[in-house]
Design a protein around this motif. Sequence first.
Motif, PDB file in Angstrom:
ATOM      1  N   THR A   2       0.898  -1.103  -0.046  1.00 33.71           N
ATOM      2  CA  THR A   2      -0.083  -0.035  -0.009  1.00 33.71           C
ATOM      3  C   THR A   2       0.821   1.173  -0.087  1.00 33.71           C
ATOM      4  O   THR A   2       1.895   1.560   0.700  1.00 33.71           O
ATOM      5  N   LYS A  42      11.436   3.477  14.122  1.00 29.82           N
ATOM      6  CA  LYS A  42      10.490   4.044  13.009  1.00 29.82           C
ATOM      7  C   LYS A  42       9.310   4.794  13.868  1.00 29.82           C
ATOM      8  O   LYS A  42       9.080   4.334  14.644  1.00 29.82           O
ATOM      9  N   ARG A 321      -7.763  -6.948  14.372  1.00 30.84           N
ATOM     10  CA  ARG A 321      -7.280  -5.835  14.500  1.00 30.84           C
ATOM     11  C   ARG A 321      -8.385  -4.795  14.676  1.00 30.84           C
ATOM     12  O   ARG A 321      -9.516  -5.242  14.524  1.00 30.84           O
TER      13      ARG A 321
ATOM     14  N   ALA B  33      12.211  -5.369   5.939  1.00 28.75           N
ATOM     15  CA  ALA B  33      12.836  -4.786   7.150  1.00 28.75           C
ATOM     16  C   ALA B  33      12.321  -3.733   7.630  1.00 28.75           C
ATOM     17  O   ALA B  33      12.316  -3.619   8.983  1.00 28.75           O
ATOM     18  N   GLU B  34      11.356  -3.227   7.062  1.00 30.89           N
ATOM     19  CA  GLU B  34      10.522  -1.964   7.296  1.00 30.89           C
ATOM     20  C   GLU B  34       9.281  -2.396   8.083  1.00 30.89           C
ATOM     21  O   GLU B  34       8.863  -2.156   9.188  1.00 30.89           O
ATOM     22  N   LEU B  35       8.669  -3.890   7.903  1.00 30.59           N
ATOM     23  CA  LEU B  35       7.625  -4.300   8.249  1.00 30.59           C
ATOM     24  C   LEU B  35       8.122  -4.866   9.540  1.00 30.59           C
ATOM     25  O   LEU B  35       7.400  -4.878  10.646  1.00 30.59           O
ATOM     26  N   THR B  36       9.172  -5.622   9.562  1.00 29.91           N
ATOM     27  CA  THR B  36       9.596  -6.526  10.632  1.00 29.91           C
ATOM     28  C   THR B  36       8.796  -7.466  11.052  1.00 29.91           C
ATOM     29  O   THR B  36       7.625  -7.492  10.724  1.00 29.91           O
ATOM     30  N   ASP B  37       8.942  -8.702  11.679  1.00 29.40           N
ATOM     31  CA  ASP B  37       8.234  -9.539  12.238  1.00 29.40           C
ATOM     32  C   ASP B  37       6.914  -9.995  11.524  1.00 29.40           C
ATOM     33  O   ASP B  37       5.757  -9.610  11.801  1.00 29.40           O
ATOM     34  N   VAL B  39       3.997 -11.836  10.532  1.00 28.45           N
ATOM     35  CA  VAL B  39       3.380 -13.004  11.045  1.00 28.45           C
ATOM     36  C   VAL B  39       2.203 -13.615  10.389  1.00 28.45           C
ATOM     37  O   VAL B  39       1.835 -14.715  10.913  1.00 28.45           O
ATOM     38  N   TYR B  40       1.889 -13.147   9.292  1.00 28.26           N
ATOM     39  CA  TYR B  40       0.787 -13.843   8.514  1.00 28.26           C
ATOM     40  C   TYR B  40       0.737 -13.422   7.088  1.00 28.26           C
ATOM     41  O   TYR B  40       1.063 -12.251   6.905  1.00 28.26           O
ATOM     42  N   VAL B  58      -2.069 -10.121   0.975  1.00 27.12           N
ATOM     43  CA  VAL B  58      -1.903  -9.436   2.245  1.00 27.12           C
ATOM     44  C   VAL B  58      -0.525 -10.113   3.098  1.00 27.12           C
ATOM     45  O   VAL B  58      -0.454 -11.248   3.356  1.00 27.12           O
ATOM     46  N   GLU B  60       1.127  -9.419   6.724  1.00 26.30           N
ATOM     47  CA  GLU B  60       0.653  -8.680   8.184  1.00 26.30           C
ATOM     48  C   GLU B  60       1.920  -8.820   9.015  1.00 26.30           C
ATOM     49  O   GLU B  60       2.478  -9.761   9.312  1.00 26.30           O
ATOM     50  N   SER B  61       2.404  -7.652   9.655  1.00 23.58           N
ATOM     51  CA  SER B  61       3.289  -7.646  10.675  1.00 23.58           C
ATOM     52  C   SER B  61       2.630  -7.565  11.816  1.00 23.58           C
ATOM     53  O   SER B  61       1.370  -7.551  11.778  1.00 23.58           O
ATOM     54  N   VAL B  62       3.069  -7.671  13.006  1.00 23.59           N
ATOM     55  CA  VAL B  62       2.538  -7.469  14.398  1.00 23.59           C
ATOM     56  C   VAL B  62       1.462  -6.185  14.316  1.00 23.59           C
ATOM     57  O   VAL B  62       0.400  -6.246  14.798  1.00 23.59           O
ATOM     58  N   LYS B  63       1.908  -5.307  13.869  1.00 22.03           N
ATOM     59  CA  LYS B  63       1.307  -3.922  13.745  1.00 22.03           C
ATOM     60  C   LYS B  63       0.440  -3.643  12.809  1.00 22.03           C
ATOM     61  O   LYS B  63      -0.655  -2.927  13.022  1.00 22.03           O
ATOM     62  N   ALA B  64       0.703  -4.098  11.415  1.00 22.39           N
ATOM     63  CA  ALA B  64      -0.053  -3.701  10.486  1.00 22.39           C
ATOM     64  C   ALA B  64      -0.288  -4.453   9.167  1.00 22.39           C
ATOM     65  O   ALA B  64       0.449  -5.506   9.111  1.00 22.39           O
ATOM     66  N   ALA B  65      -1.398  -4.468   8.504  1.00 23.07           N
ATOM     67  CA  ALA B  65      -1.584  -5.155   7.428  1.00 23.07           C
ATOM     68  C   ALA B  65      -1.174  -4.479   6.243  1.00 23.07           C
ATOM     69  O   ALA B  65      -1.874  -3.269   5.957  1.00 23.07           O
ATOM     70  N   SER B  66      -0.542  -5.162   5.277  1.00 19.06           N
ATOM     71  CA  SER B  66      -0.195  -4.348   3.814  1.00 19.06           C
ATOM     72  C   SER B  66      -0.637  -5.110   2.642  1.00 19.06           C
ATOM     73  O   SER B  66      -0.268  -6.348   2.592  1.00 19.06           O
TER      74      SER B  66
END
Lengths: 386, 125
Positions: A2, A42, A321, B33-37, B39-40, B58, B60-66
């Motif tokens: 995205t 970050k 989420r 590297a930006e996403l790190t971790d 997880v899905y 998609v 997904e990192s711990v924090k965000a879905a891209s």
Amino acid sequence: MTGGKIDKIGWGVESAGMGSDIEKCEVKQTPLAARHVALGAKMAAFAGWEMPIQYAGIMAEHLAVRSEAGVFDISHMGQIWVRGEAAAQWLNGLLTNDVAILEVAQGQYTLMLNEKGGVIDDLIIYRSGENEFFLVVNASCIELDWAWLQKQATDVEGIELENESDEYAGLAIQGPRAVEVWAAMAGEGGGALPARNHIVRVPAHNGDDLILCRTGYTGEDGFELFCPAASAQFWWDAALAAGCAPCGLGARDTLRLEKGYPLNGSDLDQQHTPLEAGLGFFVKMDKGDFVGREVLLEQKEKGLLRRLCAIRMVVKGPPPRPHYAVCVTDGGEQIAELSSGGLSPSLKQGIGMAYLPKGYGKVGTELEIDVRGKRYAAEVVKKPFV
Amino acid sequence: MNIPDQLKYAESHEWTELDGEVAKVGISDHAQAELTDVVYVELPEIGNVVEAGDPVAVVESVKAASDIFAPVGGEIVEVNDAVQDDPSLVNTDPYGAGWLFKIKTEDASPLEALFDADAYGAHIS
């Protein structure tokens, strides 16, 4: 992926639930901004502040706090003093917990409500002196709280308010090694940490008058250190030298969620009462009148229509989420949306919280979470998750 | 940062390797590297027909879905089941074992508009 810039993807805003605030205000920097950037953090906007979301990675930082020690920049949080002969009585009319039972140096978690019983803010209040109270409030609520307190103080004799949010920087040092970390930071003769939920002011070896509070938002042992903004880098460096992993808001969020601690703006807001949020322990109905009490009394009499519940994914799948739909099983109707959610680094499984309507909140109740149009099995579990 | 010469890179950080009519797609070392971790990973169904620019997977990192976008149009002919079992492959081997899906395409021309390794290196620096 995205958008063009990865560093803008989904960070902070959604999990904080305060996107609109960020757009409205100018984004502020803490005194540690340069340190965060130098460590490769970050950065993203949170509650009007440019904050570190992660350094090495949320997973590693989370596990460091659970097993060793980590340090968080909490300079964005607010500090408000209430002083005067009438302070205790006045505060008891504005907060849900009972400040009258606090001994000097003792603190408690409490909530400030609006007239409808909705949560303006959740905070920790310390009785730093017989007639002096120290309030540590959420960053996103500093202005709101300050305005509310000032309004409530109109024509009240015997109290003085002081907002020192900009004067203090803050560090949260959390993890089973926190006591050792403080010993290393303080040096010889630096004094001991206060007892759990207590506050102490200590003259430090660099000349600072520090405030130490034995509390946190991770479920681990630890303390929050408040120092003059100009000394922030000194104490940050001392915490790293003492072995703390630098930790960002990402890990702070997963750590608190595993313990079932609510996040204001996501799990708490002015439309939900602390009883609905499952925080009845911090509401003392018998202490006398306080703002919002009548609504809470009515809820107690009639019973709660919804309650903030812990939900755990049953199957391996995408992390739940915030705002994902919570539904009845077998493709049934939506009954709620997640107020918080994510992958638990300790459990390696998706966890979340939602205000579930009466009849669905019992532990063991089967539910489904809708992720991008597909349903995944989940169930209501007991808090905390870990 | 590892940026293999033989690949093409999208502004949105997917890499593509064209082998005959089949385009293999993953995310760049910079992106992981930006996403790190990670997880899905959610992958498309084999047989789906997609257009260039469609969100088809998609990460997904711990924090965000891209979202991950198709660099070319065509039919999904293979997906990497291994990353569904072990999403961390996207972090540890983004150009190898961490690839995501393959598209059989009759029109590889959208790849011409993508960055080569040098240009992508400049783009992310």
